[in-house]
Design a protein around this motif. Structure first.
Motif, mmCIF file in Angstrom:
data_model
loop_
_atom_site.group_PDB
_atom_site.id
_atom_site.type_symbol
_atom_site.label_atom_id
_atom_site.label_comp_id
_atom_site.label_asym_id
_atom_site.label_seq_id
_atom_site.Cartn_x
_atom_site.Cartn_y
_atom_site.Cartn_z
ATOM 1 N N GLY A 110 0.775 -1.237 0.000
ATOM 2 C CA GLY A 110 0.000 0.000 0.000
ATOM 3 C C GLY A 110 0.802 1.279 0.000
ATOM 4 O O GLY A 110 0.224 2.370 -0.004
ATOM 5 N N TRP A 111 2.152 1.153 -0.037
ATOM 6 C CA TRP A 111 3.009 2.334 -0.003
ATOM 7 C C TRP A 111 3.847 2.402 -1.266
ATOM 8 O O TRP A 111 4.212 1.384 -1.848
ATOM 9 C CB TRP A 111 3.895 2.312 1.240
ATOM 10 N N ILE A 112 4.178 3.633 -1.670
ATOM 11 C CA ILE A 112 4.783 3.861 -2.986
ATOM 12 C C ILE A 112 6.243 4.274 -2.875
ATOM 13 O O ILE A 112 6.609 5.094 -2.031
ATOM 14 C CB ILE A 112 3.975 4.930 -3.756
ATOM 15 N N GLY A 113 7.068 3.704 -3.755
ATOM 16 C CA GLY A 113 8.431 4.165 -3.987
ATOM 17 C C GLY A 113 8.514 4.677 -5.409
ATOM 18 O O GLY A 113 8.007 4.030 -6.338
ATOM 19 N N HIS A 177 6.470 16.030 -6.418
ATOM 20 C CA HIS A 177 5.260 15.934 -5.602
ATOM 21 C C HIS A 177 5.544 15.216 -4.290
ATOM 22 O O HIS A 177 6.546 14.508 -4.152
ATOM 23 C CB HIS A 177 4.196 15.148 -6.373
ATOM 24 N N GLY A 178 4.632 15.385 -3.356
ATOM 25 C CA GLY A 178 4.647 14.526 -2.191
ATOM 26 C C GLY A 178 4.259 13.113 -2.595
ATOM 27 O O GLY A 178 3.626 12.900 -3.638
ATOM 28 N N VAL A 179 4.623 12.143 -1.758
ATOM 29 C CA VAL A 179 4.316 10.751 -2.104
ATOM 30 C C VAL A 179 4.152 9.952 -0.809
ATOM 31 O O VAL A 179 4.767 10.264 0.211
ATOM 32 C CB VAL A 179 5.423 10.152 -3.005
ATOM 33 N N GLY A 180 3.311 8.939 -0.853
ATOM 34 C CA GLY A 180 3.063 8.093 0.316
ATOM 35 C C GLY A 180 2.162 6.945 -0.072
ATOM 36 O O GLY A 180 2.543 6.076 -0.842
ATOM 37 N N ARG A 181 0.943 6.944 0.437
ATOM 38 C CA ARG A 181 -0.033 5.955 -0.021
ATOM 39 C C ARG A 181 -0.527 6.289 -1.417
ATOM 40 O O ARG A 181 -0.917 5.408 -2.184
ATOM 41 C CB ARG A 181 -1.224 5.887 0.943
ATOM 42 N N LEU A 183 0.262 8.220 -5.160
ATOM 43 C CA LEU A 183 1.401 8.565 -6.003
ATOM 44 C C LEU A 183 1.657 10.064 -5.991
ATOM 45 O O LEU A 183 2.806 10.501 -5.952
ATOM 46 C CB LEU A 183 1.150 8.082 -7.438
ATOM 47 N N HIS A 184 0.591 10.841 -6.037
ATOM 48 C CA HIS A 184 0.730 12.299 -6.049
ATOM 49 C C HIS A 184 0.009 12.884 -4.846
ATOM 50 O O HIS A 184 -1.216 12.950 -4.805
ATOM 51 C CB HIS A 184 0.172 12.892 -7.347
ATOM 52 N N GLU A 185 0.777 13.303 -3.863
ATOM 53 C CA GLU A 185 0.252 13.968 -2.682
ATOM 54 C C GLU A 185 0.752 15.410 -2.670
ATOM 55 O O GLU A 185 1.645 15.789 -3.438
ATOM 56 C CB GLU A 185 0.725 13.253 -1.408
ATOM 57 N N ALA A 186 0.171 16.219 -1.795
ATOM 58 C CA ALA A 186 0.708 17.567 -1.587
ATOM 59 C C ALA A 186 2.083 17.442 -0.917
ATOM 60 O O ALA A 186 2.318 16.512 -0.154
ATOM 61 C CB ALA A 186 -0.243 18.373 -0.711
ATOM 62 N N PRO A 187 2.991 18.366 -1.241
ATOM 63 C CA PRO A 187 2.840 19.541 -2.093
ATOM 64 C C PRO A 187 3.335 19.254 -3.509
ATOM 65 O O PRO A 187 3.992 18.252 -3.757
ATOM 66 C CB PRO A 187 3.764 20.547 -1.422
ATOM 67 N N GLN A 188 3.027 20.147 -4.425
ATOM 68 C CA GLN A 188 3.736 20.124 -5.695
ATOM 69 C C GLN A 188 5.172 20.583 -5.455
ATOM 70 O O GLN A 188 5.426 21.439 -4.611
ATOM 71 C CB GLN A 188 3.055 21.039 -6.719
#
Length: 264
Positions: A110-113, A177-181, A183-188
């Motif tokens: 569930g987590w992105i690299g 971008h931010g990344v976590g669960r 692919l594209h999270e805040a911030p840009q």
């Protein structure tokens, strides 16, 4: 900044999961870089990516990602020469003198690299060699600002400030971008200094920092496939990316790999 959404702060448990995802993304990227050679098609590289992910019991973060033209159909983004980012694997054969951009995003538990590299295939022109080196160095210039207490704008601005005196331009239409669960999270995370108030970086923030730098003009266009981004003047572009954790001290590269441009 273009987006005002709150930047997520990851917990120690979540950071542990991101470390695992980042390490796998880096492994896959480096294996693919080794496979880049004249005569192979970009589709063959994409298919190899699928097998490498299967072996590591993860999946592509890009396959099925929805855009204006429909879902992305590749396991990875593979972009050659004047193609900047978001290239799709196909019948195009890799040739001596090409530069091949590999962008690998994986999902593990569930987590992105997310990470990218540009590979030089054999002898490349001197200007292209300079472009690749400058782009990777601009990534590390940005990473040097990935510290608690610094302004995000200083991190972003450092990329253009590094490459512009060398005669290169940064792409403005696409950003990190931010990344976590997700692919594209805040911030840009643009590769130029944004206008307006800029967030202060805090421990636990995780950013995908990814300079996209052109040898010629900064303007780009999207091909008829709805995904592949190319330079408008046909000159080459380079792309490097790391997933970076903001800590109490030194930035941590969750997608660590040996520094240096493959093939040079």
């Amino acid at each position: 900044m273009a987006r005002r959404h709150k930047i997520k702060i990851k917990t120690p448990h979540e950071i542990g999961r991101m470390r695992i995802a980042g390490a796998i993304a880096s492994e896959v990227l480096l294996e693919l870089a080794k496979a880049i050679e004249p005569g192979r098609t970009t589709l063959e590289i994409d298919q190899l990516a699928a097998e490498l992910m299967r072996q590591r019991e993860c999946k592509s973060a890009f396959l099925g990602y929805r855009g204006q033209s429909g879902p992305f159909k590749g396991q990875i983004c593979i972009s050659v020469n004047e193609e900047v980012v978001h290239g799709l694997g196909g019948p195009r054969k890799i040739q001596p003198g090409d530069v091949v951009k590999l962008d690998v995003g994986i999902v593990k538990n569930g987590w992105i690299g997310d990470n990218a590299i540009t590979v030089a295939v054999g002898d490349v022109p001197d200007e292209t060699r300079r472009l690749l080196i400058a782009t990777e160095e601009s990534l590390f210039a940005a990473i040097s600002h990935a510290r608690a207490g610094e302004r995000l704008a200083d991190l972003c601005g450092s990329v253009e400030e590094y490459v512009k005196p060398l005669g290169f331009t940064v792409v403005r239409d696409f950003v990190g971008h931010g990344v976590g669960r997700d692919l594209h999270e805040a911030p840009q995370v643009p590769n130029y200094r944004p206008q307006g108030k800029s967030p202060i970086l805090e421990p636990g923030m995780i950013l995908a920092i990814e300079p996209m730098v052109n040898a010629g003009v900064r303007t780009v266009r999207i091909l008829d496939d709805g995904w592949t981004v190319v330079t408008t003047d046909g000159k080459p572009s380079a792309h490097f990316e790391h997933t970076v954790l903001i800590t109490e001290g030194e930035p941590e590269l969750l997608t660590w790999r040996p520094r240096g441009v493959p093939g040079l």
